[in-house]
Design a protein around this motif. Structure first.
Motif, PDB file in Angstrom:
ATOM      1  N   SER A  38     -46.957  40.768 -16.961  1.00 53.25           N
ATOM      2  CA  SER A  38     -47.355  40.720 -15.561  1.00 53.25           C
ATOM      3  C   SER A  38     -47.934  42.059 -15.119  1.00 53.25           C
ATOM      4  O   SER A  38     -47.460  43.124 -15.524  1.00 53.25           O
ATOM      5  N   LYS A  39     -48.939  41.996 -14.256  1.00 49.45           N
ATOM      6  CA  LYS A  39     -49.526  43.242 -13.744  1.00 49.45           C
ATOM      7  C   LYS A  39     -48.519  43.987 -12.874  1.00 49.45           C
ATOM      8  O   LYS A  39     -48.528  45.202 -12.809  1.00 49.45           O
ATOM      9  N   TYR A  40     -47.608  43.271 -12.225  1.00 54.17           N
ATOM     10  CA  TYR A  40     -46.595  43.904 -11.390  1.00 54.17           C
ATOM     11  C   TYR A  40     -45.583  44.679 -12.237  1.00 54.17           C
ATOM     12  O   TYR A  40     -45.117  45.737 -11.846  1.00 54.17           O
ATOM     13  N   TYR A  41     -45.262  44.139 -13.383  1.00 51.99           N
ATOM     14  CA  TYR A  41     -44.354  44.835 -14.294  1.00 51.99           C
ATOM     15  C   TYR A  41     -44.998  46.131 -14.764  1.00 51.99           C
ATOM     16  O   TYR A  41     -44.357  47.182 -14.798  1.00 51.99           O
ATOM     17  N   LYS A  42     -46.275  46.059 -15.102  1.00 52.18           N
ATOM     18  CA  LYS A  42     -46.984  47.254 -15.563  1.00 52.18           C
ATOM     19  C   LYS A  42     -47.066  48.303 -14.457  1.00 52.18           C
ATOM     20  O   LYS A  42     -46.914  49.499 -14.720  1.00 52.18           O
ATOM     21  N   HIS A  47     -46.281  53.273 -12.762  1.00 54.60           N
ATOM     22  CA  HIS A  47     -46.504  54.022 -11.526  1.00 54.60           C
ATOM     23  C   HIS A  47     -45.217  54.293 -10.735  1.00 54.60           C
ATOM     24  O   HIS A  47     -45.007  55.418 -10.287  1.00 54.60           O
ATOM     25  N   LEU A  48     -44.384  53.270 -10.543  1.00 54.26           N
ATOM     26  CA  LEU A  48     -43.210  53.452  -9.694  1.00 54.26           C
ATOM     27  C   LEU A  48     -42.172  54.376 -10.308  1.00 54.26           C
ATOM     28  O   LEU A  48     -41.660  55.277  -9.629  1.00 54.26           O
ATOM     29  N   PHE A  49     -41.848  54.175 -11.559  1.00 49.15           N
ATOM     30  CA  PHE A  49     -40.812  55.009 -12.175  1.00 49.15           C
ATOM     31  C   PHE A  49     -41.207  56.485 -12.221  1.00 49.15           C
ATOM     32  O   PHE A  49     -40.382  57.352 -11.913  1.00 49.15           O
ATOM     33  N   PRO A  50     -42.449  56.836 -12.564  1.00 49.12           N
ATOM     34  CA  PRO A  50     -42.809  58.267 -12.518  1.00 49.12           C
ATOM     35  C   PRO A  50     -42.701  58.866 -11.106  1.00 49.12           C
ATOM     36  O   PRO A  50     -42.252  59.995 -10.939  1.00 49.12           O
ATOM     37  N   HIS A  51     -43.074  58.083 -10.082  1.00 51.48           N
ATOM     38  CA  HIS A  51     -42.944  58.586  -8.712  1.00 51.48           C
ATOM     39  C   HIS A  51     -41.485  58.711  -8.303  1.00 51.48           C
ATOM     40  O   HIS A  51     -41.111  59.640  -7.580  1.00 51.48           O
ATOM     41  N   LEU A  52     -40.664  57.781  -8.772  1.00 51.91           N
ATOM     42  CA  LEU A  52     -39.234  57.868  -8.468  1.00 51.91           C
ATOM     43  C   LEU A  52     -38.619  59.115  -9.091  1.00 51.91           C
ATOM     44  O   LEU A  52     -37.717  59.727  -8.512  1.00 51.91           O
ATOM     45  N   PHE A  53     -39.100  59.498 -10.263  1.00 54.21           N
ATOM     46  CA  PHE A  53     -38.605  60.733 -10.876  1.00 54.21           C
ATOM     47  C   PHE A  53     -38.924  61.922  -9.977  1.00 54.21           C
ATOM     48  O   PHE A  53     -38.095  62.804  -9.776  1.00 54.21           O
ATOM     49  N   THR A  54     -40.129  61.936  -9.410  1.00 58.83           N
ATOM     50  CA  THR A  54     -40.498  63.015  -8.502  1.00 58.83           C
ATOM     51  C   THR A  54     -39.605  63.001  -7.264  1.00 58.83           C
ATOM     52  O   THR A  54     -39.120  64.047  -6.829  1.00 58.83           O
ATOM     53  N   LEU A  55     -39.364  61.801  -6.720  1.00 59.41           N
ATOM     54  CA  LEU A  55     -38.559  61.694  -5.502  1.00 59.41           C
ATOM     55  C   LEU A  55     -37.091  62.032  -5.738  1.00 59.41           C
ATOM     56  O   LEU A  55     -36.437  62.591  -4.862  1.00 59.41           O
ATOM     57  N   ILE A  56     -36.582  61.715  -6.905  1.00 57.66           N
ATOM     58  CA  ILE A  56     -35.166  62.001  -7.169  1.00 57.66           C
ATOM     59  C   ILE A  56     -34.939  63.497  -7.378  1.00 57.66           C
ATOM     60  O   ILE A  56     -33.817  63.978  -7.330  1.00 57.66           O
ATOM     61  N   LYS A  73     -32.043  49.291  -8.286  1.00 58.42           N
ATOM     62  CA  LYS A  73     -32.590  47.963  -7.986  1.00 58.42           C
ATOM     63  C   LYS A  73     -33.691  47.581  -8.965  1.00 58.42           C
ATOM     64  O   LYS A  73     -33.770  46.441  -9.415  1.00 58.42           O
ATOM     65  N   LEU A  74     -34.563  48.518  -9.274  1.00 63.51           N
ATOM     66  CA  LEU A  74     -35.651  48.218 -10.212  1.00 63.51           C
ATOM     67  C   LEU A  74     -35.135  48.034 -11.634  1.00 63.51           C
ATOM     68  O   LEU A  74     -35.705  47.268 -12.406  1.00 63.51           O
ATOM     69  N   ALA A  75     -34.071  48.737 -11.984  1.00 61.73           N
ATOM     70  CA  ALA A  75     -33.521  48.598 -13.335  1.00 61.73           C
ATOM     71  C   ALA A  75     -33.069  47.168 -13.595  1.00 61.73           C
ATOM     72  O   ALA A  75     -33.100  46.704 -14.740  1.00 61.73           O
ATOM     73  N   LEU A  76     -32.672  46.464 -12.555  1.00 58.55           N
ATOM     74  CA  LEU A  76     -32.279  45.066 -12.708  1.00 58.55           C
ATOM     75  C   LEU A  76     -33.471  44.165 -13.029  1.00 58.55           C
ATOM     76  O   LEU A  76     -33.302  43.067 -13.533  1.00 58.55           O
ATOM     77  N   ARG A  77     -34.668  44.641 -12.724  1.00 58.71           N
ATOM     78  CA  ARG A  77     -35.862  43.849 -12.943  1.00 58.71           C
ATOM     79  C   ARG A  77     -36.664  44.286 -14.170  1.00 58.71           C
ATOM     80  O   ARG A  77     -37.734  43.791 -14.432  1.00 58.71           O
ATOM     81  N   VAL A  78     -36.115  45.236 -14.885  1.00 54.92           N
ATOM     82  CA  VAL A  78     -36.768  45.744 -16.089  1.00 54.92           C
ATOM     83  C   VAL A  78     -36.209  44.991 -17.292  1.00 54.92           C
ATOM     84  O   VAL A  78     -35.033  44.645 -17.324  1.00 54.92           O
TER      85      VAL A  78
END
Length: 122
Positions: A38-42, A47-56, A73-78
């Motif tokens: 899925s394009k959403y998974y990609k 994109h989301l996980f690298p930004h979350l690293f910056t935010l954390i 929450k996202l880890a449950l969907r990975v």
């Protein structure tokens, strides 16, 4: 689970808490299995996980808290095989950064103390 008092049979009351709770648990939405094509998974992975690293790593406590909640929450969907590389890699990187900072602070403090001792000897 407060506010989720409706049961699956349409009655609003319940004779016992255990019967009502089991009806609630079975009626909670299921998390769909991740579709790695899925394009959403990609987008989430690239994109989301690298930004979350910056935010954390943000100095603001509220930003770090929100980022960590989102990671959970996202880890449950990975996909299961991606959890370690994506979700768990973030805290591991934070630990490594903290160790580097602690080492550099100890080195800097040691150098300052040596400089202070040198200045005191003069």
């Amino acid at each position: 689970l407060m506010g989720m008092t409706g049961s699956t049979n349409g009655s609003s009351g319940g004779s016992g808490a255990s019967g009502n709770t089991s009806a609630l648990i079975t009626s909670l939405p299921q998390i769909p299995k991740p579709d790695k094509s899925s394009k959403y998974y990609k987008i989430m992975v690239q994109h989301l996980f690298p930004h979350l690293f910056t935010l954390i790593s943000d100095p603001d406590n509220e930003v770090r808290r929100a980022a960590s909640e989102t990671i959970v929450k996202l880890a449950l969907r990975v996909a299961v095989e991606d959890v370690v590389t994506l979700a768990l890699s973030i805290p591991l990187r934070l630990v490594k950064e903290g160790q580097k900072r602690a080492t550099s602070n100890n080195t800097t403090t040691g150098q300052q103390q040596n400089g202070d001792n040198h200045n005191n000897n003069n």
